[in-house]
Write a protein that holds these residues in place. Structure first.
Motif, PDB file in Angstrom:
ATOM      1  N   TRP A   8      47.896 140.417 -25.732  1.00  0.00           N
ATOM      2  CA  TRP A   8      49.257 140.670 -25.255  1.00  0.00           C
ATOM      3  C   TRP A   8      49.562 139.723 -24.097  1.00  0.00           C
ATOM      4  CZ3 TRP A   8      51.717 144.372 -28.156  1.00  0.00           C
ATOM      5  CH2 TRP A   8      53.034 144.691 -27.795  1.00  0.00           C
ATOM      6  N   SER A   9      50.127 138.575 -24.423  1.00  0.00           N
ATOM      7  CA  SER A   9      50.573 137.510 -23.513  1.00  0.00           C
ATOM      8  C   SER A   9      49.656 136.307 -23.636  1.00  0.00           C
ATOM      9  CB  SER A   9      50.676 137.943 -22.047  1.00  0.00           C
ATOM     10  OG  SER A   9      49.489 137.671 -21.346  1.00  0.00           O
ATOM     11  N   THR A  10      50.219 135.142 -23.342  1.00  0.00           N
ATOM     12  CA  THR A  10      49.462 133.889 -23.450  1.00  0.00           C
ATOM     13  C   THR A  10      49.637 133.047 -22.192  1.00  0.00           C
ATOM     14  OG1 THR A  10      51.328 132.774 -24.541  1.00  0.00           O
ATOM     15  CG2 THR A  10      49.686 133.837 -25.960  1.00  0.00           C
ATOM     16  N   GLY A  11      49.703 133.719 -21.047  1.00  0.00           N
ATOM     17  CA  GLY A  11      49.873 133.017 -19.774  1.00  0.00           C
ATOM     18  C   GLY A  11      48.559 132.533 -19.206  1.00  0.00           C
ATOM     19  N   THR A  12      48.463 132.516 -17.879  1.00  0.00           N
ATOM     20  CA  THR A  12      47.306 131.918 -17.221  1.00  0.00           C
ATOM     21  C   THR A  12      46.002 132.651 -17.534  1.00  0.00           C
ATOM     22  OG1 THR A  12      47.871 133.196 -15.242  1.00  0.00           O
ATOM     23  CG2 THR A  12      48.607 130.910 -15.321  1.00  0.00           C
ATOM     24  N   VAL A  13      46.062 133.954 -17.771  1.00  0.00           N
ATOM     25  CA  VAL A  13      44.871 134.709 -18.173  1.00  0.00           C
ATOM     26  C   VAL A  13      44.809 134.861 -19.688  1.00  0.00           C
ATOM     27  CG1 VAL A  13      43.655 136.918 -17.986  1.00  0.00           C
ATOM     28  CG2 VAL A  13      44.786 135.951 -15.979  1.00  0.00           C
ATOM     29  N   GLY A  14      45.954 135.108 -20.308  1.00  0.00           N
ATOM     30  CA  GLY A  14      46.004 135.396 -21.741  1.00  0.00           C
ATOM     31  C   GLY A  14      45.460 134.290 -22.619  1.00  0.00           C
ATOM     32  N   ARG A  15      45.726 133.037 -22.266  1.00  0.00           N
ATOM     33  CA  ARG A  15      45.234 131.952 -23.122  1.00  0.00           C
ATOM     34  C   ARG A  15      43.711 131.873 -23.092  1.00  0.00           C
ATOM     35  NH1 ARG A  15      44.569 126.825 -20.841  1.00  0.00           N
ATOM     36  NH2 ARG A  15      44.833 126.688 -18.588  1.00  0.00           N
ATOM     37  N   HIS A  16      43.119 132.232 -21.955  1.00  0.00           N
ATOM     38  CA  HIS A  16      41.655 132.281 -21.891  1.00  0.00           C
ATOM     39  C   HIS A  16      41.118 133.487 -22.666  1.00  0.00           C
ATOM     40  CE1 HIS A  16      41.439 128.960 -19.106  1.00  0.00           C
ATOM     41  NE2 HIS A  16      42.267 129.566 -18.273  1.00  0.00           N
ATOM     42  N   ALA A  17      41.880 134.582 -22.663  1.00  0.00           N
ATOM     43  CA  ALA A  17      41.471 135.756 -23.437  1.00  0.00           C
ATOM     44  C   ALA A  17      41.444 135.440 -24.925  1.00  0.00           C
ATOM     45  CB  ALA A  17      42.398 136.932 -23.149  1.00  0.00           C
ATOM     46  N   ILE A  18      42.408 134.657 -25.408  1.00  0.00           N
ATOM     47  CA  ILE A  18      42.408 134.264 -26.823  1.00  0.00           C
ATOM     48  C   ILE A  18      41.135 133.486 -27.158  1.00  0.00           C
ATOM     49  CG2 ILE A  18      43.526 132.763 -28.529  1.00  0.00           C
ATOM     50  CD1 ILE A  18      46.205 133.527 -27.228  1.00  0.00           C
ATOM     51  N   VAL A  19      40.775 132.545 -26.298  1.00  0.00           N
ATOM     52  CA  VAL A  19      39.540 131.781 -26.509  1.00  0.00           C
ATOM     53  C   VAL A  19      38.335 132.714 -26.534  1.00  0.00           C
ATOM     54  CG1 VAL A  19      38.030 129.979 -25.572  1.00  0.00           C
ATOM     55  CG2 VAL A  19      40.520 129.703 -25.472  1.00  0.00           C
ATOM     56  N   GLY A  20      38.318 133.679 -25.604  1.00  0.00           N
ATOM     57  CA  GLY A  20      37.199 134.611 -25.529  1.00  0.00           C
ATOM     58  C   GLY A  20      37.106 135.528 -26.731  1.00  0.00           C
ATOM     59  N   ILE A  21      38.247 136.012 -27.205  1.00  0.00           N
ATOM     60  CA  ILE A  21      38.250 136.870 -28.402  1.00  0.00           C
ATOM     61  C   ILE A  21      37.754 136.084 -29.605  1.00  0.00           C
ATOM     62  CG2 ILE A  21      39.721 138.167 -30.002  1.00  0.00           C
ATOM     63  CD1 ILE A  21      41.562 138.710 -27.514  1.00  0.00           C
ATOM     64  N   ASP A  22      38.239 134.849 -29.740  1.00  0.00           N
ATOM     65  CA  ASP A  22      37.826 134.012 -30.869  1.00  0.00           C
ATOM     66  C   ASP A  22      36.327 133.734 -30.839  1.00  0.00           C
ATOM     67  OD1 ASP A  22      38.378 132.141 -33.135  1.00  0.00           O
ATOM     68  OD2 ASP A  22      37.723 130.648 -31.657  1.00  0.00           O
ATOM     69  N   ALA A  23      35.753 133.621 -29.647  1.00  0.00           N
ATOM     70  CA  ALA A  23      34.325 133.298 -29.524  1.00  0.00           C
ATOM     71  C   ALA A  23      33.418 134.511 -29.670  1.00  0.00           C
ATOM     72  CB  ALA A  23      34.067 132.635 -28.167  1.00  0.00           C
ATOM     73  N   HIS A  24      34.000 135.726 -29.602  1.00  0.00           N
ATOM     74  CA  HIS A  24      33.173 136.936 -29.587  1.00  0.00           C
ATOM     75  C   HIS A  24      32.850 137.372 -31.015  1.00  0.00           C
ATOM     76  CE1 HIS A  24      31.545 140.767 -28.434  1.00  0.00           C
ATOM     77  NE2 HIS A  24      31.719 140.466 -27.152  1.00  0.00           N
ATOM     78  N   PRO A  25      31.559 137.527 -31.336  1.00  0.00           N
ATOM     79  CA  PRO A  25      31.183 137.851 -32.722  1.00  0.00           C
ATOM     80  C   PRO A  25      31.621 139.233 -33.185  1.00  0.00           C
ATOM     81  CG  PRO A  25      29.272 137.988 -31.276  1.00  0.00           C
ATOM     82  CD  PRO A  25      30.377 137.375 -30.455  1.00  0.00           C
ATOM     83  N   ASP A  26      31.930 140.130 -32.234  1.00  0.00           N
ATOM     84  CA  ASP A  26      32.300 141.496 -32.616  1.00  0.00           C
ATOM     85  C   ASP A  26      33.808 141.723 -32.642  1.00  0.00           C
ATOM     86  OD1 ASP A  26      29.603 142.089 -32.752  1.00  0.00           O
ATOM     87  OD2 ASP A  26      29.513 142.831 -30.687  1.00  0.00           O
ATOM     88  N   LEU A  27      34.593 140.673 -32.374  1.00  0.00           N
ATOM     89  CA  LEU A  27      36.040 140.833 -32.269  1.00  0.00           C
ATOM     90  C   LEU A  27      36.756 139.889 -33.226  1.00  0.00           C
ATOM     91  CD1 LEU A  27      36.417 140.934 -28.370  1.00  0.00           C
ATOM     92  CD2 LEU A  27      36.016 142.850 -29.926  1.00  0.00           C
ATOM     93  N   GLU A  28      37.897 140.361 -33.749  1.00  0.00           N
ATOM     94  CA  GLU A  28      38.741 139.542 -34.611  1.00  0.00           C
ATOM     95  C   GLU A  28      40.164 139.560 -34.070  1.00  0.00           C
ATOM     96  OE1 GLU A  28      40.623 139.453 -39.153  1.00  0.00           O
ATOM     97  OE2 GLU A  28      39.246 141.052 -38.555  1.00  0.00           O
ATOM     98  N   LEU A  29      40.706 138.409 -33.762  1.00  0.00           N
ATOM     99  CA  LEU A  29      42.083 138.314 -33.295  1.00  0.00           C
ATOM    100  C   LEU A  29      43.025 138.481 -34.486  1.00  0.00           C
ATOM    101  CD1 LEU A  29      43.920 137.644 -30.810  1.00  0.00           C
ATOM    102  CD2 LEU A  29      43.937 135.287 -31.658  1.00  0.00           C
ATOM    103  N   VAL A  30      43.875 139.519 -34.431  1.00  0.00           N
ATOM    104  CA  VAL A  30      44.787 139.766 -35.560  1.00  0.00           C
ATOM    105  C   VAL A  30      46.253 139.624 -35.173  1.00  0.00           C
ATOM    106  CG1 VAL A  30      43.140 141.268 -36.742  1.00  0.00           C
ATOM    107  CG2 VAL A  30      44.801 142.278 -35.134  1.00  0.00           C
ATOM    108  N   GLY A  31      46.550 139.547 -33.879  1.00  0.00           N
ATOM    109  CA  GLY A  31      47.937 139.435 -33.457  1.00  0.00           C
ATOM    110  C   GLY A  31      48.050 138.954 -32.026  1.00  0.00           C
ATOM    111  N   VAL A  32      49.199 138.345 -31.699  1.00  0.00           N
ATOM    112  CA  VAL A  32      49.467 137.852 -30.348  1.00  0.00           C
ATOM    113  C   VAL A  32      50.923 138.149 -30.006  1.00  0.00           C
ATOM    114  CG1 VAL A  32      49.662 135.816 -28.871  1.00  0.00           C
ATOM    115  CG2 VAL A  32      47.734 136.017 -30.448  1.00  0.00           C
TER     116      VAL A  32
END
Length: 358
Positions: A8-32
């Protein structure tokens, strides 16, 4: 089990969260979710600064994201200037049965004694109705002044004072609203900024003071004590967020203090510079341009200095990364938690499991 996550958001923290979710083996990014119409329809990978698409397109359609029935939302939207609206958003998420980890509002990190029960109750009730949990955290308020100091106290024989410090140069910190409106940097010395309005510091950082007190089983005097030291610019200063004319506010030291019978027992303090050469008499990080320092006064005396920086060497960039990752790495634990507001005292040990470079 892989957990389905919406960012939820792609600002200064959110864009790093997307990278982190994508890198995490137990998580799947399904929406932004995005607030900027110009970002709608753009791929999450591009919004996060990756050199590839992730196959997830950003949207500002809340209902469409709810319809995905994600296991969790990683919420990193700006909340400092819209606290009431942000709480309403978070309440709607958990009432819809979606677990949430969020970077704010920071007073929800440990709201007890900070917010009135009349405001906490509806959030907890909504979470129980939805069967979902809400956890607010980050680095500060967050890990640097909840898990880290409380873990250190497990080595203590006697505790006289717990002191949690942020010592940092904010000149490369890009948050114009925070720097200009909240802190008041670049404003006249007699300007009443939002942050320094009496009681606001205790709302923003009182949660960590009260959570440490809860972890140590002490009852604090009321109200918490606020101490502020303001320093004017000795020249014109340019930061990435604001211009600071000579004579205006350029450096700030504040303390939020929990006392017992008039004696300081839990202290949260910030030394915030906007130029590396300011305030030579203030503490400096042991290395780099920013650190978190924990001191436990008592028997024995203990001190831990936590520093961080990104691969580009900048501590303000890595500050956004560690905030995002504290949330991303806590998703599984929060999903497993009992419905309601979940604090650091409620969670098991959260680690970077699955993130070692392969």
């Amino acid at each position: 089990m892989t957990l389905r996550v919406v960012e939820w958001s792609t600002g200064t923290v959110g864009r790093h969260a997307i990278v982190g979710i994508d890198a995490h083996p137990d998580l799947e990014l399904v929406g932004v979710w995005v607030s900027d119409p110009a970002k709608v329809g753009k791929d999450a990978g591009r919004l996060a600064g990756l050199d590839r698409d992730l196959g997830v397109l950003a949207t500002n359609d809340r209902d469409a994201l709810f319809a995905l029935k994600p296991d969790a939302i990683v919420h990193t939207a700006m909340t400092d200037d819209r606290i009431v609206e942000a709480i309403a958003d978070l309440t709607s998420f958990v009432e819809a049965g979606i677990n949430v980890v969020s970077s704010g509002p920071v007073l929800l990190q440990f709201p007890y004694g900070v917010m009135p029960d009349a405001m906490i109750g509806p959030i907890e009730d909504a979470a129980r109705r939805g069967g979902a949990s809400l956890h607010v955290n980050g680095i500060d308020p967050g890990f640097a002044n909840d898990v880290l100091p409380l873990s250190m106290t497990s080595l203590s024989q006697q505790i006289d004072e717990v002191r949690c410090m942020e010592i940092a140069d904010y000149s490369t910190y890009y948050q114009p609203v925070v720097m200009g409106d909240l802190f008041g940097f670049g404003k006249p010395m007699d300007h009443q900024s939002m942050l320094l309005t009496p009681g606001v510091l205790s709302m923003g950082w009182g949660s960590v003071v009260r959570q440490i007190a809860k972890g140590l089983d002490i009852t604090l005097d009321e109200p918490l004590v606020e101490r502020v030291e303001k320093v004017a610019a000795d020249r014109d200063i340019d930061t990435v967020s604001v211009k600071i004319p000579e004579g205006t506010l350029a450096a700030l030291h504040f303390e939020v203090v929990g006392q017992v019978d008039g004696v300081d027992r839990v202290v949260l303090e910030h030394y915030t510079r906007t130029s590396a050469d300011q305030c030579p008499d203030w503490p400096r990080p042991d290395s780099g341009d920013g650190s978190y320092r924990i001191e436990i006064h008592g028997e024995p005396f203990m001190r831990v200095e936590m520093t961080h920086h990104g691969r580009d060497g900048d501590h303000n960039v890595s500050g956004m990364i560690v905030t995002a990752q504290r949330l991303v790495n806590a998703v599984s634990a929060v999903v497993d938690a009992e419905p309601g507001l979940v604090t650091a005292l409620d969670l098991p040990l959260v680690t970077g499991r699955g993130l070692v470079t392969r």
